[in-house]
Design an enzyme around this catalytic site. Structure first.
Site, mmCIF file in Angstrom:
data_model
loop_
_atom_site.group_PDB
_atom_site.id
_atom_site.type_symbol
_atom_site.label_atom_id
_atom_site.label_comp_id
_atom_site.label_asym_id
_atom_site.label_seq_id
_atom_site.Cartn_x
_atom_site.Cartn_y
_atom_site.Cartn_z
ATOM 1 N N HIS A 139 0.809 -1.166 -0.042
ATOM 2 C CA HIS A 139 -0.024 0.034 -0.045
ATOM 3 C C HIS A 139 0.960 1.194 0.051
ATOM 4 O O HIS A 139 0.387 2.434 0.244
ATOM 5 C CB HIS A 139 -0.841 0.104 1.140
ATOM 6 C CG HIS A 139 -1.780 -1.143 1.319
ATOM 7 N ND1 HIS A 139 -2.594 -1.490 0.320
ATOM 8 C CD2 HIS A 139 -2.111 -1.795 2.335
ATOM 9 C CE1 HIS A 139 -3.338 -2.496 0.681
ATOM 10 N NE2 HIS A 139 -3.143 -2.618 1.773
HETATM 11 ZN ZN LIG Z 1 -3.433 -7.286 3.539
#
Ligand SMILES: [Zn+2]
Length: 302
Positions: free
Chosen positions: A121
């Site tokens: 992320h």
């Molecule tokens: Zn995850």
């Protein structure tokens, strides 16, 4: 062939006990793999700290320096979801070094497994979802820059979409991003991978493995990578706090075998990273992570 396991004692960085990201698991995982004879001490490789220039192949220098020195703006630091400390900053860098080393070992040996990594992320100028630097993206850029590979496939089976990685390589035909994740899960705003498979909430072993088994051979034969990165997040487990899928222990083990068997029998080297896992039960969590290495030993050594 020797088993290549990458571990550094700094993978275990102190966090407040109340934090929902349990970092003790990295050390406990290594201990369990040693205890169960999945690896021996001689199989363990220790990574080095990557340079800021290496990290700068993916991330903006202001963000790197700001994070490493603890001077990020409050809202940027908050988005990461982890409290800043010098120990965590060092841990973040060494985990990137671990994935770089794992990739290099995989190219030499056919298979290598990091016991950290999968911080998918992380975007070039900010982190989110417990991810600070995008280890796989940095390792990809280093290998490509050195001319060690021309084409890379990222198989991201963490329950969350690999949004940062998808964004980083959105215009780079040398890196194919594949993400199979739960649709109704973080991140709220998905990026476009080269191939996304969004799964419904509550999917079980058979549904999951059928979809993966159907597409994996095509994926490999279409991309024909020089190296596969496998993000083996186990937050797909039914007991995971952040998951929303319903795989069992057995289902996860079958998944790991399926990925590794498909890649290795077709001759594609594989570098694995640990990915996410957020079960409240620490021994179950560590066991679930260990399934990848158990499968790896079965497929690779025997
Ligand atoms: Zn995850």
């Amino acid at each position: 062939m020797d088993f290549c396991l990458v571990y550094h004692e700094d993978y275990v960085a102190p966090l407040p006990d109340t934090h929902r990201f349990p970092m003790a698991k990295f050390g406990l995982l290594r201990d369990l793999l040693l205890k169960d004879n999945i690896v021996t001490f001689k199989d363990i490789h220790t990574p080095e700290l990557p340079s800021l220039e290496d990290i700068g192949l993916v991330h903006d220098l202001d963000y790197i320096k700001g994070y490493c020195e603890g001077t990020l703006e409050y809202r940027v630091q908050r988005r990461i979801g982890l409290p800043w400390s010098a120990a965590l900053a060092r841990r973040t860098r060494i985990a990137v070094g671990g994935t770089i080393l794992t990739a290099q070992l995989a190219l030499k040996q056919g298979l290598a497994c990091n016991t950290a990594g999968g911080t998918h992320h992380a975007f070039p100028d900010y982190g989110s979802g417990f991810c600070i630097f995008n280890d796989i993206a940095i390792a990809c850029q280093i290998l490509l820059e050195k001319g060690l590979v021309k084409k890379i496939l990222i198989i991201d089976l963490d329950v969350h979409q690999g949004d940062g990685t998808a964004y980083i390589f959105r215009n780079d035909p040398r890196v194919f991003t594949f993400s199979m994740h739960c649709e109704a899960n973080f991140p709220g705003k998905k990026q476009q991978s080269d191939w996304d498979i969004a799964l419904p909430v509550g999917m079980d072993d058979d549904g999951y493995l059928q979809i993966l088994g159907k597409h994996l051979p095509d994926l490999l034969s279409q991309v024909k990578p020089d190296l596969v990165f496998y993000d083996a997040g186990i937050d797909t487990h039914f007991g995971d706090r952040l998951g929303k899928l319903a795989l069992t222990d057995r289902g996860i083990y079958r998944r790991e075998r399926m990925v590794l068997t498909n890649c290795l029998t077709a001759g594609y080297p594989v570098a694995t990273v640990i990915g996410g896992g957020y079960s409240k039960n620490m021994s179950s969590l560590v066991y679930l992570h260990s399934l990848l290495y158990r499968a790896a030993k079965e497929v690779y050594i025997n």
